[in-house]
Design an enzyme around this catalytic site. Structure first.
Site, PDB file in Angstrom:
ATOM      1  N   TYR A  61     158.562 -17.726  -7.400  1.00 56.25           N
ATOM      2  CA  TYR A  61     157.519 -16.937  -6.729  1.00 56.25           C
ATOM      3  C   TYR A  61     156.670 -17.811  -5.819  1.00 56.25           C
ATOM      4  CZ  TYR A  61     153.438 -13.770  -6.395  1.00 56.25           C
ATOM      5  OH  TYR A  61     152.408 -12.973  -5.948  1.00 56.25           O
ATOM      6  N   LYS A 121     156.171 -17.338  -1.718  1.00 61.83           N
ATOM      7  CA  LYS A 121     154.878 -17.036  -1.102  1.00 61.83           C
ATOM      8  C   LYS A 121     154.470 -18.124  -0.114  1.00 61.83           C
ATOM      9  CE  LYS A 121     153.708 -13.060  -2.933  1.00 61.83           C
ATOM     10  NZ  LYS A 121     153.481 -11.858  -2.095  1.00 61.83           N
TER      11      LYS A 121
END
Length: 256
Positions: free
Chosen positions: A153, A157
């Site tokens: 993740y 991002k």
């Protein structure tokens, strides 16, 4: 920094991805409360929306963000949009290297990076046709430094943060601003495993829309984001080591 201002919420025609709940739903509610003319709520299945979204009166649009067909159909149907909120996200909660499912990181990259890229490409001409507009990318404190306990993740991002800067440079001549929101711990399903104080989704949406209207490039939306940025600037090595130690913590908490 450019002096180009972002779109005003009042009278805007806004598309929000991942609008069924959490921060996406909050953007829908906040935009309508601030006088948006139309809010399109992008969801994976229009036949399975939450009562909270239905109650807003937003126009529901089928939009699985990893589907090229859905993105093309949404761009063809929502031709008056002048604000795009790339909110849909995915956190697989797996380690990046020592994982038993290597596909999770790819899914995180598909949803958190390639989907906003595809949506930006599809809707940039739509916004330009309105004389300009704004794109808002909902990111995370995990975008500003490697965050081991968030596995794939964090890099997804971080990639989306770079996407925002590059898209901004390309699209500014068309009167389009791009604002990247750095978000801390929020009271959503994604942070259900985290103890302690969490921000309310409507507060994040409110701050984000104001930052968009001002034409801000990057906005730290809440206390955790601001404090994380400060700690990173003060001592980057110590900050990253601290994040690394959390990989082995028995539980996660927003408390210091």
């Amino acid at each position: 920094m450019s002096t180009l201002k972002g779109a005003r919420v009042e009278g805007a025609r806004i598309l929000v991805t991942g609008a069924n709940r959490g921060i996406g739903l909050a953007f829908v509610e906040e935009a309508l409360a601030r006088g948006a003319a139309t809010v399109y709520a992008g969801v994976r299945d229009p036949d399975d929306i939450t009562p909270e979204l239905a109650a807003t009166g937003a126009r529901v649009v089928r939009l699985e963000v990893t589907s090229a067909d859905d993105i093309a159909a949404a761009a063809a149907a929502c031709t008056d949009v002048n604000v795009l909120v790339n909110n849909a996200g995915y956190f697989g909660n797996h380690r990046l290297v020592e994982t038993d499912d290597a596909a999770v990181a790819r899914r995180e990259m598909e949803v958190n990076y390639f989907a906003p890229l595809a949506l930006t490409r599809a809707f940039a001409p739509v916004l330009a046709a309105q004389g300009g507009g704004s794109i808002v990318n909902v990111l995370s404190v995990a975008a500003i430094a490697p965050t081991p306990f968030m596995g794939g993740y964090s890099p997804s991002k971080a990639a989306a943060l770079s996407l925002g800067g590059i898209a901004r440079a390309e699209l500014e001549p068309h009167g389009i601003t791009v604002t990247s929101l750095i978000v801390g711990s929020v009271d959503t399903r994604m942070a259900a495993h985290v103890d302690g104080t969490k921000e309310q989704p409507r507060d994040i949406a409110s701050v984000g829309l104001r930052a968009m209207a001002r034409g801000e490039w990057t906005c730290d939306t809440d206390r955790m984001a601001v404090e994380s940025r400060a700690r990173l600037a003060l001592d980057p090595v110590r900050y990253e080591r601290g994040l690394g130690k959390l990989l082995h913590a028995a539980s996660l908490s927003t408390k210091a």
